[in-house]
Design an enzyme around this catalytic site. Structure first.
Site: not given
Ligand code: GLU
Length: 505
Positions: A262-264
């Site tokens: 994910s972007k996180r």
């Protein structure tokens, strides 16, 4: 079965920045098309007006432009199967919705969101399907007159796909084999909404794949659950003979392997998950991109190609042509691919080494300009040749080589403490005389003169070289010392030696 013309598509929805997993999907489609002499099509799936994000389509196009992935047909590329933007194909979808309504494969449903909500509250695990549809407000339970009257009165409705229960649906997947799902688990999917006059993803996707003569649907694993429904839609239209083959690519996993990338993860570990920098038009949030972070497009593609596919040997560095020559869906893995971003950095390092010094010099030029440095390209290329082995990114060349262009403003304290000895000043002044005395100034000539002098004086080579480096660089790093002095030239080398003596004695 006769060989079918290979036509594949990448079909992003413009709902934000293109995720790096989408780039990998596009790359595999591209490689597959090239491998089989087929066509690669860019279709923009923008029928979900709720999720449309301005600028996203432009972003997608710019990303592929940067990566040098080209399409044969599609939005901005033209072609005779257009238009390629789904929002421009509304009338086409209406026609096909009508076909399904006419042959009884779809029906009209008037249930309001409130009615559906009430039903969900009343029945645990409610699903709109064969077991419940006869309790709902739709064209199967209402008379034809009632249905017509509601529609004529402007009542909002949706068109639902009528799925027959208890049937094993087979998805023939080139990566996963035969995937079987029982139709009873599927719900009567909404195919069209009167509210915006637009089809949903499923209908538009299937109609377009059919009309655009798509031979292979190569896409991310997240679409696998939709595939049985898609198979049933093909059948409902009577298109099973031209149904594309499916290939659902493995998920990209977090670097640690536990769950979906994910972007996180990128924020947490400091790597981009988007090809280009992206500014969210709503929140203004800025996300980093591979381009802006200094990755070479070839390195990104090579890195992505091996996330879920292998060429059958252990070769890692591959040109686009080599990848194309070897690409095979049968060599794609079913299990997720860990997104080892450090491997991406490694690829960038490798690609920088493989490029000519002149080319890297051209890329380094703007970095130098940022630091207020102008220098002849020839000198820059020489410096690049001496230092690029030490960097993963072009911008790191400044740290590795700035001293070639700007004399040290000071001297690193730690190095001084460690290297500067009582006799260093005297030694450096003698060294300056030695260097001044030689006629040529190439590394070999310098080295010979300096070594002879050191031997005659019985100095400690290391001690001399360390302060020489300190004088030229300002700290204890850098390439071979006589390469540095050669590039600086005699005058600058002597000037730096004298300045160091002034400052440090
Ligand atoms: N519009 C879908 C997406 O955003 C396309 C999925 C497919 O390739 O069928 O990925």
């Amino acid at each position: 079965m006769s060989e079918r013309k290979v036509r594949v598509r990448f079909a992003p929805s413009p709902t934000g920045a293109l995720h790096i997993g989408g780039v990998r999907t596009a790359l595999y489609n591209y490689l597959f098309a090239r491998r089989h002499g087929g066509k690669f099509i860019l279709r923009i799936e923008d029928t979900d007006s709720q999720r449309f994000v301005p600028g996203a389509e432009e972003y997608i196009l710019e990303s592929f432009h940067w990566l040098n992935i080209t399409f044969d047909e599609g939005v901005s590329f033209g072609g005779d199967h257009g238009p390629y933007r789904q929002s421009e194909r509304r009338e086409i979808y209406k026609e096909y919705i009508q076909i399904l309504l006419n042959n009884g494969k779809a029906y009209i449903a008037f249930d309001t969101p409130e009615e559906l909500e009430a039903k969900r509250n009343e029945t645990a695990n409610f699903q709109y399907d064969a077991s419940t549809r006869m309790q709902m407000r739709n064209s199967l339970t209402l008379s034809e007159e009632e249905t017509d009257a509601l529609m004529a009165g402007g009542e909002q409705y949706v068109v639902r796909f009528r799925i027959e229960p208890d049937e094993d649906v087979h998805v023939n997947d080139l990566v996963r084999g035969d995937v079987v799902v029982n139709s009873s688990v599927l719900d009567d999917k909404v195919l069209f909404k009167s509210a915006d006059g637009l089809p949903t993803y499923h209908l538009a996707n299937i109609v377009d794949d059919h009309l655009m003569e798509i031979s292979h649907v190569i896409r991310g694993e997240e679409w696998l659950p939709s595939a049985p429904l898609h198979v049933l839609l093909y059948r409902a239209f009577g298109w099973e003979d031209t149904m594309p083959a499916f290939a659902h690519l493995p998920l990209l996993l977090k670097p640690e392997g536990n769950g979906k990338l994910s972007k996180r993860d990128g924020d947490r570990l400091g790597f981009p998950v988007f090809p280009l920098q992206w500014k969210d038009p709503k929140t203004g949030e800025l996300s980093s991109g591979y381009r802006e972070s200094g990755y070479l497009p070839e390195a990104v593609l090579n890195f992505l190609a091996l996330l879920g596919w292998n060429p059958g040997n252990d070769q890692e560095i591959m040109s686009m042509d080599e990848m194309t020559g070897r690409f095979d869906l049968a060599r794609c893995s079913k299990s997720g691919a860990k997104f080892d971003y450090t491997k991406g950095i490694w690829f960038n390092h490798q690609y920088i080494q493989a490029k000519s010094d002149d080319e890297i010099a051209g890329m380094f030029l703007p970095v130098l300009e940022e630091h207020g440095v102008t220098a002849p390209l020839e000198k820059i290329a020489t410096v690049v040749g001496l230092t690029k082995a030490r960097v993963d990114f072009v911008k790191e060349l400044w740290d590795a080589s700035g001293f070639f262009f700007i004399a040290p403003a000071g001297y690193d304290e730690k190095t001084v403490k460690k290297r500067w000895k009582e006799d260093s000043a005297k030694c450096l002044l003698e060294l300056a005389d030695v260097l001044n005395g030689i006629s040529g100034f190439n590394p070999q000539e310098q080295e010979k003169a300096v070594m002879d002098w050191i031997a005659a004086k019985e100095y400690h080579t290391g001690n001399v070289m360390n302060v020489f480096r300190l004088a030229l660089v300002g700290e204890g790093k850098g390439p071979h010392i006589f390469d540095i002095s050669r590039v600086l030239g005699k005058d600058e080398t002597l000037a730096r030696i004298r300045r160091a003596v002034e400052a440090l004695r």
